[in-house]
Every structure is written in structure tokens, then in C-alpha cells.
Design a protein around this motif. Structure first.
Motif: not given
Length: 237
Positions: A10, A102, A121
């Protein structure tokens, strides 16, 4: 039985990285290293603007008073790797607009990958958000800024000369307005990076310090001029 390696990755955008968030991530990876089976290697690194680097396998690298380098930080990397199973976690924060920030989690256990990915996250989403200016479209921002600067130059010219705006004057002002708008948009991108690192000595937080300086200039120079112009040309008639 064939083992399949899963990877989840991500991009990190519109976040301000502060020491509390980095420590939370370090703690999570350290707990993973000690609780899970296998021989995990954990490493932390800090790279500075002068290309110097600090590395450690201990999360104490982000403890109070341990970051003694006075240079601004360009990137932070947290890396967890298990040699035999291939499990790997990488979290990378870069403060310049040319590098991508990232985090990624990979391994042959899909539940492990998804679980750890979600935890990372959640922590990163709790970071302070960056200004929406970090996500501006460069092309449209260039056009908008050129219009604003053109109007400002015309007002400035008219205020001191009382001359009327002519076609020739507009042609003359096009080039400086274009140059200033390009500089202004580039400046905004540097002042509001997609990922801003506020770790280490506060005097090395370039973006925040420059924003404070430009805020003073705007409030003490630009804003008074605009208010004076409006008052003199509209309300004083």
C-alpha cells in the motif's frame, strides 16, 4: 504441497510522520519478532539529507535523545524478515516528492499477511493528516496560480502607477506571471510533501519551519497590501 507467497502493498499518502507513530510501528514489529515462530531479523534505519545514515536492530534508535544528527531526515525504513519462511515486512517513509512511501507485508500464510497488514494500516491511518495542498493537480494548480499571480501583478502595477491595463501590458506580464506561477506551485509541493517527516530535532523540520516563515510574510506583507488596496480604491471613493 506447493506454498504460495502472498504480498500486500500500500502506498502512503497525505500523512505527517511523527515519533509516536514510528514507535508504535517499531513496537508492533518487535512484538511480531518475539511472538512468532522463526528467526526474524529486524532492522531500523534513518537516512538524512546529507546522505548520512543511522542503523540499528533495536527500536531504541527512536528513543528520547537518541537521534543526535541535526540534519533533516529524508527517509525512515523499518524492515522485518524471516529467512526460512520468507516472511517479510517493509515500511518506508520518504519526505521528498520524488520517492514513494509505502508499506508491504509478504509471506506464505495469508492470514498472517492480512492480519499484520491491517494492523500496520490502522497505525498509519492514525498519523496526523497532511494538508490537502499535497494532493493538488499540478497542471490545474499551474493555471490557477498563474491567474492569481497575474491579477496580483496587475493590481500592484495599477496601485503604484494608476495606469490602465492594455493588451501590450498583458503581453509583457505573461512571462513573469508564468515563471512566478511555476515557482509558486513548486514551492507549495515542497512545503506540503505527500509524506512529511517530523522526527528528530525540531529545527530540522524544514517544511514546517518554512510554512511558519511564509505565514508571517503573508500576514505582515501580502495581506496588508491587499487590504490597503481594496480600502483605497473602493471604500475611500
Amino acid at each position: 504441497m506447493i506454498k504460495v507467497k502472498d504480498t500486500k502493498r500500500c502506498k502512503i499518502k497525505s500523512r505527517i510522520v511523527q515519533i509516536e507513530g514510528v514507535r508504535a510501528l517499531c513496537k508492533l514489529l518487535d512484538e511480531q519478532k518475539t511472538s512468532d515462530e522463526g528467526q526474524f531479523n529486524l532492522s531500523f534505519s534513518i537516512t538524512y539529507k546529507d546522505d548520512s545514515r543511522t542503523e540499528s536492530s533495536d527500536k531504541a534508535i527512536f528513543g528520547d535523545g537518541t537521534i543526535t544528527n541535526s540534519q533533516p531526515i529524508s527517509s525512515i525504513r523499518l524492515y522485518l524478515h524471516e529467512f526460512y519462511t520468507g516472511k517479510k515486512v517493509e515500511i518506508y517513509f520518504a519526505s521528498d516528492c520524488y520517492s514513494e512511501s509505502y508499506f508491504s507485508v509478504s509471506g506464505d500464510d495469508d492470514i498472517w499477511v492480512r492480519g499484520l497488514f491491517d494492523k500496520i494500516q490502522q497505525i498509519i491511518q492514525s498519523f496526523p493528516p497532511q494538508s490537502p495542498l499535497c494532493s493538488i493537480n499540478y497542471f490545474f494548480a499551474q493555471i490557477a496560480m498563474m491567474l492569481v499571480i497575474s491579477i496580483f501583478i496587475l493590481l500592484f502595477f495599477y496601485y503604484f502607477t494608476a495606469a490602465f491595463v492594455t493588451t501590450d501590458l498583458l503581453k509583457i506580464l505573461t512571462l513573469p506571471a508564468l515563471i512566478l506561477s511555476f515557482w509558486a506551485v513548486t514551492l507549495v509541493q515542497k512545503l506540503f510533501p505527500v509524506v512529511e517527516i517530523q522526527v528528530g530535532a525540531q529545527h530540522a523540520w524544514r517544511e514546517r519551519n518554512w510554512r511558519a516563515l511564509f505565514g508571517v510574510i503573508f500576514s505582515m506583507v501580502i495581506l496588508p497590501f491587499v487590504i490597503t488596496f481594496i480600502y483605497d480604491r473602493i471604500f475611500s471613493k
